[in-house]
Design an enzyme around this catalytic site. Sequence first.
Site, short mmCIF file in Angstrom:
data_model
loop_
_atom_site.label_atom_id
_atom_site.label_comp_id
_atom_site.label_asym_id
_atom_site.label_seq_id
_atom_site.Cartn_x
_atom_site.Cartn_y
_atom_site.Cartn_z
N ASP A 178 0.89 -1.40 -0.04
CA ASP A 178 0.04 -0.01 0.06
C ASP A 178 0.85 1.14 -0.02
O ASP A 178 1.92 1.14 0.53
CB ASP A 178 -0.89 -0.03 1.10
CG ASP A 178 -1.93 -1.12 1.24
OD1 ASP A 178 -2.22 -1.32 0.26
OD2 ASP A 178 -2.28 -1.62 2.30
N LYS A 179 0.15 2.32 -0.67
CA LYS A 179 1.02 3.66 -0.60
C LYS A 179 1.65 3.94 0.90
O LYS A 179 2.88 4.34 0.84
CB LYS A 179 -0.06 4.57 -0.73
CG LYS A 179 0.35 6.06 -0.73
CD LYS A 179 -0.53 7.09 -0.83
CE LYS A 179 -0.01 8.61 -0.76
NZ LYS A 179 -1.18 9.58 -0.76
#
Length: 314
Positions: free
Chosen positions: A139-140
């Site tokens: 994830d970011k």
Amino acid sequence: MDDGEIITGTLFDTGRLDKALAAASGLSRERVKGLIADGAVEIGGKPAKSGSAKAEAGTAFTIALPPPEPLAAQPQNIPLDVVFEDEHLIVVNKPAGMVVHPAVGNRDGTLVNALLHHCKGQLSGINGVARPGIVHRIDKDTSGLLVVAKSDAAHEGLARQFADHSIARRYLAVCAGHPNPSSGTIAGRIGRSDRDRKKMAVLPDDATRGKHAVTHYETIGRLDHAALIECRLETGRTHQVRVHCASIGHALLGDPVYGRTPKALRPLLDELGFDRQALHAARLGFRHPISAETLDFRAELPADMRELIDQTAR
């Protein structure tokens, strides 16, 4: 090109179809209207004709989203923390806040943009122009290790290892509370939430959708109203660690989607400015897809997570 996503479910509300579909699918009402006009929506097994038609709660629906438009990523001179590199693959330690590949809302500044510059365009083309070299993602706002394929042969070899779950992946996380038992296994199907299409959820064991997911966790240290845990992944599902930890009542600190920070720790997280899920991909091990050499990489905790642990260890 990827196939578009299929959204299925049942309507929660009785009333206008477009409004009921938007509530049940998480899509905007305007998007729903357009999809109905394109013939991409079925209600009760029949094509939907009009957004203004009356809908009944409990009716099954299917929405066929079109495939995303491929987005050719451009090289950008963005610094990378390269852990390992040869002619076939590259392992990087991704900082929190960096998106892995371009998509709507994140056209540039991604890991792919940085890799295209660093590798002078030499990345596997299997995943197309939008995601060159990308075999897996984090994830970011998760930091840590990611392996990227520079050749198609390396991509295929790595993909096989991800598919047969032979890749060793360990994450360090700070969760709310103290898991009891202090170590264990969380197993449960993970798929889109019925209530919020933007979230993932643990689904019933007899669900026909979602994917089997297994996370092994172990408490490394007890903290104030929190714990440092190591999670070993057997599978690699979207948001797996975040969803599984939340499902046993120990969501990750700072997680804006699945977590709720313990009241006692809110002032500290505000003071530290810690506003991401406390999750770090700390270890990555696999067989080199060309040489068959065993590779094992580790990445130290980033400064923000170290500070969070130091402050809650007092």
